[in-house]
Design an enzyme around this catalytic site. Sequence first.
Site, PDB file in Angstrom:
ATOM      1  CD  GLU A   1     -10.943 -26.585 -14.984  1.00  0.00           C
ATOM      2  OE1 GLU A   1     -11.041 -27.444 -14.076  1.00  0.00           O
ATOM      3  OE2 GLU A   1     -10.680 -26.897 -16.165  1.00  0.00           O
TER       4      GLU A   1
ATOM      5  N   GLY B   1      -6.977 -26.116 -17.694  1.00  0.00           N
ATOM      6  CA  GLY B   1      -7.478 -25.811 -16.362  1.00  0.00           C
ATOM      7  C   GLY B   1      -7.546 -27.084 -15.536  1.00  0.00           C
TER       8      GLY B   1
ATOM      9  CB  CYS C   1     -12.859 -33.012 -18.936  1.00  0.00           C
ATOM     10  SG  CYS C   1     -12.612 -32.994 -17.156  1.00  0.00           S
TER      11      CYS C   1
ATOM     12  CD  GLN D   1     -10.370 -31.752 -13.366  1.00  0.00           C
ATOM     13  OE1 GLN D   1     -10.162 -30.532 -13.321  1.00  0.00           O
ATOM     14  NE2 GLN D   1     -10.282 -32.455 -14.489  1.00  0.00           N
TER      15      GLN D   1
HETATM   16 ZN    ZN Z   1     -12.516 -30.929 -16.510  1.00  0.00          ZN
END
Ligand code: ZN
Length: 474
Positions: free
Chosen positions: A131, A46, A88, A51
């Site tokens: 997310e 995801g 992540c 990000q």
């Molecule tokens: Zn993440």
Amino acid sequence: MILEIIKGDDSPVLRRRAREVRKIGKGILRLLDDLLETMREAQGLGLAAPQVGVSKRVIVCDVGEGPIKLINPVVVRRSGSAVAWEGCLSVPGLLGEVERAEEVTVKGLNPEGRETWIDASGLLARVLQHEIDHLDGILFLDRARRVVDEEEFERPSLSVVFMGTPDFAVPSLERLAESSHRILAVVTQPDRPAGRGKRPTPPPIKRKAEELGLTVLQPESIKEPSFLTKLKELEPDVVVCVAFGQIFPAALLNLPPHGCINLHASLLPEYRGAAPIHRAIMDGRERSGVTTMIMSPGLDKGDIILQEEMDIGPDETAGSLHDRMARVGAELLVRTLDELARGEAKPKPQDESRASYAPPLKREDEIIDWGRSAREVHNQVRGLAPWPGAFTYLRGRLLKVWAGRILSERSPARARSGQVIGIEEDGPVINCGEGTYLLLEVQPENGRRMTARDFLNGYELHVGDVLGSAQGEG
Ligand code: ZN
């Protein structure tokens, strides 16, 4: 287009609340495509717009059920809870154990601007929550019960109950505590009276366990039902036994899924039993070793997992070999648990035809027979040092021999066994059945341990005296 992923838990764009998308134009559609492409290239499940440095409420994900693109997503229902490890793309190299809702319903807009409802469970539910957290400036690190680096995570781990008592077991406990395995509890013998005051004294393992902050159990007997119940409640993957000092009941052997693992101080099937270190040296062996095995009802008859050979020095004492074996054995034990955890262990049955025994030491084992060769006497002396010690008699009084040296492999003509045939600077020379032996360290009855040189200064000993008879001959 592949975008650059912003990394670091202190990066401002990852830490602020992202803005709602008011109008789905070409820019947002391109952002969705780029997010998906970037996520796939990075092999993620995801990705959220912050990000890639865009502070907008846009996420994508794909857990293998097809890509999902969502604008302004919100979790509208949560149920259940599940704990799992997650990582992540913005916090590479770290994994965290995070509790999240097991099932969620998420509402958002699809790229066409239509309201979409997703009922998700399992991995998809987790990824969606992760997310959507990004849109609120929250990282999985903030929610993690514990965080480990990836390398650590890949290390094998078993939950262990450690059972041991004397010094020999201490390096194993220390090494295990440093390993990736988890010690649930340490079981050791009750405190016993020791020393001149006969005060209850904790076994060495208890002291070490307390120093390491581990839970200590000291059942009077490991056959007690209350102890077995307690052990069952701990649910260990494996029980490790290093010189515990009690026979394991079948109920205990069968309790942990990986069984009970024992570290033994010999190359099994040789020297099964209580005194393998002493006996190997007393027999003049030049090689021995350590073995890990899966414990079975018979005495040291379990299937072998790992072995490590060790050389024994020509003048090495039982004390020195004991300490080296305790250290080498500790490493072998951790390697054994690593292999068990990874499912790589291949236990092999022992070859019964090669089995030999190392029975507990008896008083007869400690009396020096000067009729044996100097080499055999030397092996006996160093095999019994520093405990319990070999002894002989001088004029009917007991004399412990703690150390000596083979002076010659040949005996002079006409000398008796046990006879003092010379006085050297370092000590007296004793004639043996074959060869001569120089005493280096002794302890007279009721006296302290001393060099043979000091002994010669304080006690009468002359050439011609004969050692070895309790009747006071010579
Ligand atoms: Zn993440």
